[in-house]
Write a protein that holds these residues in place. Structure first.
Motif, short mmCIF file in Angstrom:
data_model
loop_
_atom_site.label_atom_id
_atom_site.label_comp_id
_atom_site.label_asym_id
_atom_site.label_seq_id
_atom_site.Cartn_x
_atom_site.Cartn_y
_atom_site.Cartn_z
N ARG A 146 -6.22 8.36 -9.97
CA ARG A 146 -4.81 7.96 -10.01
C ARG A 146 -4.18 8.14 -8.62
O ARG A 146 -3.45 7.26 -8.13
CB ARG A 146 -4.06 8.82 -11.04
N ALA A 147 -4.48 9.24 -7.97
CA ALA A 147 -3.93 9.50 -6.64
C ALA A 147 -4.42 8.46 -5.64
O ALA A 147 -3.66 7.92 -4.83
CB ALA A 147 -4.32 10.90 -6.17
N ALA A 191 -2.21 1.39 -3.24
CA ALA A 191 -1.18 0.40 -3.58
C ALA A 191 -0.15 0.25 -2.48
O ALA A 191 0.61 -0.72 -2.45
CB ALA A 191 -0.50 0.81 -4.89
N LEU A 192 -0.10 1.21 -1.54
CA LEU A 192 0.90 1.15 -0.48
C LEU A 192 0.41 0.37 0.74
O LEU A 192 1.18 0.09 1.65
CB LEU A 192 1.27 2.57 -0.02
N SER A 193 -0.87 0.02 0.78
CA SER A 193 -1.39 -0.67 1.96
C SER A 193 -0.87 -2.10 1.97
O SER A 193 -0.76 -2.73 0.92
CB SER A 193 -2.91 -0.67 1.97
N PHE A 201 5.66 5.63 2.51
CA PHE A 201 5.65 6.73 1.55
C PHE A 201 5.91 6.18 0.16
O PHE A 201 6.88 5.46 -0.06
CB PHE A 201 6.72 7.76 1.91
N GLY A 202 5.06 6.54 -0.80
CA GLY A 202 5.20 6.03 -2.16
C GLY A 202 5.84 7.05 -3.10
O GLY A 202 6.26 8.13 -2.68
N ALA A 203 5.87 6.68 -4.37
CA ALA A 203 6.47 7.55 -5.38
C ALA A 203 5.61 8.80 -5.57
O ALA A 203 4.39 8.73 -5.54
CB ALA A 203 6.61 6.79 -6.69
N PRO A 204 6.24 9.96 -5.73
CA PRO A 204 5.49 11.21 -5.86
C PRO A 204 4.74 11.30 -7.19
O PRO A 204 5.14 10.67 -8.18
CB PRO A 204 6.58 12.28 -5.81
N LEU A 205 3.66 12.03 -7.20
CA LEU A 205 2.98 12.26 -8.46
C LEU A 205 2.59 13.73 -8.61
O LEU A 205 2.56 14.47 -7.62
CB LEU A 205 1.76 11.34 -8.62
N ARG A 206 2.35 14.12 -9.86
CA ARG A 206 1.90 15.49 -10.16
C ARG A 206 0.76 15.40 -11.15
O ARG A 206 0.62 14.40 -11.84
CB ARG A 206 3.05 16.29 -10.79
#
Lengths: 208, 314
Positions: free
Chosen positions: A193-194, A200-202, A175-180
């Protein structure tokens, strides 16, 4: 009944994948969220569900394609009664309900959601397919809810499309940093961006 | 259920005693250090994992043949799952891998359980090694074929064949040692684990010269020598629970420890090759299952066959 079957499915998922949640950009604490993940297998939301703490699990609904999950009584039972899925119509032409409206309705009832913005399972050699715009419209509709990227690793090897016996392999969900969605951000910019945040988490991206 | 042999109770009580002392030391160290210390935390994680392992091992040993076979069967499954995760296998290997997990593994442990020595000692190296490549080749994908076949074979060799020789110790028939075979397992596991611990301790105390800097930067000549000799001494001191004289127990321990050490190096080389530090993350402080099993993996079959050749009638 749904609970017992749900528990059995979780146990089976752990037996096959020994799945571990890695909370890197966000903590596993209460709060309404929209998890968006890569999609390679029908078991994807089961893995996310498995690594969520039980309290959060009960309030998290996967969003899945009605065409698949309503096809047989067995799938209908698993999709509706066990996982309490929000079933959406994926075919644009002759659908009755608007998927984004259905998801917003679930959020307004207090649920967190698991969505797969690629739309269908990824069978290409690319790590991710282009995101559908639903994620953007959802983020726009409820801008004060965190969108959390969740990378599911290895499940595509456990059960490739067309196979019915799973191979036990260790899987992880990161789980990565949340975005809005930002003020004035265009649809494409946000989706890019999403997608980058998820990719980037793979482990491959982390290794290189 | 049969009564466990009285010596087993003594052994388990002794191990629990040692663990209580270790836990107290770990607790005291943690209280004494003002700031969080990675070495102490790691030590405490390890002690905790040992508690779990000892409880499981104890239950299995008391449960007799069925308990031990089930426990090591599960260890093999978890190890194979870790090993397969790191291989380059692909779609075309799906059925070969499925067969490895759901046919070869259960059959091997069933053969162990019914003590069919003639078949369990060749089932994997002969039947599985020949049949699995056939299953893989039927898919017609020849890309990197030799590598893929070799990976599946090694996975089975390490995770299933070798590990299954621990419960196989129960099927040895040693004159004057009837119904006490579980103690052979306890002996093997204690010597291997003590060797790991003592190498770590000696290495921390005296370690200067690295033995294999490329493979395992923490292993030193001093740790290796100190650990090997002291674990051999521990093995000799445990001869009362075995059918061996103290000298025989020392020699066997020496073989166990050497195989365990070099086995650890081989497994490190595989990890390096795959670019990972641990095999998995199942046990806190210990990495994966294979990280705990690697020394037993290499010593178990050798220990089994040496004991069988010199001591067993059957």
């Amino acid at each position: 009944m749904g609970r017992i079957v749900g528990f059995a499915i979780l146990l089976f998922a752990r037996f096959i994948t020994a799945v571990r949640g890695r909370w890197e950009g966000i903590a596993p604490v209460d709060g309404q969220r929209i998890y968006f993940a890569n999609h390679a297998s029908h078991g994807d939301f089961i893995l996310i569900w498995t690594v969520l703490p039980p309290r959060m699990r009960r309030r998290t609904q996967p969003v899945a394609g009605a065409d698949y999950w309503l096809k047989t009584p067995m799938r209908r039972f698993i999709g509706r009664d066990v996982f309490n899925a929000v079933l959406i119509d994926r075919e644009r032409e002759n659908r009755k309900a608007d998927p984004v409206a259905q998801m917003v309705e679930a959020i307004d009832k207090g649920s967190s959601l698991i969505v797969f913005p690629e739309g269908t399972r990824n069978q290409t050699t690319q790590p991710l397919q282009p995101f559908k715009s639903g994620l953007y419209h959802l983020a726009r509709a409820r801008p004060d809810i965190d969108l959390v990227p969740a990378w599911i690793d290895n499940l595509n090897r456990v059960m490739p499309k067309g196979e019915f016996v799973p191979i036990p392999l260790i899987c992880t969900v990161t789980f990565g940093a949340p975005l809005r969605v930002a003020e004035g951000e265009t649809k494409q910019d946000f989706l890019d961006r999403a997608q980058a945040a998820l990719l980037a988490l793979s482990p491959k991206a982390i290794a290189s | 259920m049969n009564m466990p042999p009285p010596d087993l109770v003594t052994v388990l009580a002794g191990i629990v005693g040692v663990l209580i002392v270790a836990s107290l030391i770990g607790y005291t160290l943690q209280r004494a250090s003002s700031e969080p210390n990675a070495v102490i935390e790691n030590l405490n994680d390890r002690i905790q994992a040992w508690w779990v392992m000892v409880v499981l091992m104890g239950l299995a040993l008391i449960g007799g043949k069925t308990g031990v076979t089930l426990l090591f069967g599960f260890c093999s499954f978890a190890a194979l799952r870790e090993f397969a995760t790191l291989t380059d296998t692909r779609r075309a290997d799906h059925w070969a891998l499925a067969a490895a997990f759901f046919v070869v593994l259960p059959v091997q442990y069933y053969l162990i359980w019914i003590s069919w020595y003639g078949l369990y000692s060749i089932f994997i190296p002969v039947y599985a090694f020949l049949l699995l490549p056939i299953i893989a080749v039927l898919r017609g994908d020849t890309d990197r074929f030799l590598v893929r076949v070799a990976e599946v074979q090694w996975a089975l060799m390490i995770c299933v064949f070798c590990v299954s020789h621990v419960p196989a110790l129960l099927s040895l028939e040693i004159a004057g040692y009837e119904r006490r075979n579980v103690l052979l397992i306890a002996f093997l596991v204690i010597v291997v684990q003590m060797s790991d611990v003592l190498q770590y301790v000696w290495g921390k105390l005296l370690g200067r010269t690295r033995i294999a800097p490329k493979l395992s930067p923490s292993k030193t000549v001093e740790g290796f020598l100190g650990g090997t000799l002291s674990a051999t001494a521990v093995g000799a001191a445990l001869s009362w629970m075995t059918p061996f004289t103290p000298l025989q127990a020392a020699l066997l321990s020496f073989v166990i420890v050497l195989m365990g050490f070099f086995g650890g190096l081989v497994m490190s080389a595989i990890k390096r090759d795959r670019g990972v530090k641990d095999w998995g993350n199942l046990i806190a402080g210990h990495g994966g299952f294979i990280d705990r099993l690697d020394s037993v993996v290499f010593s178990a079959p050798i220990f089994f066959h040496v004991v069988r050749y010199f001591w067993s009638a059957a």
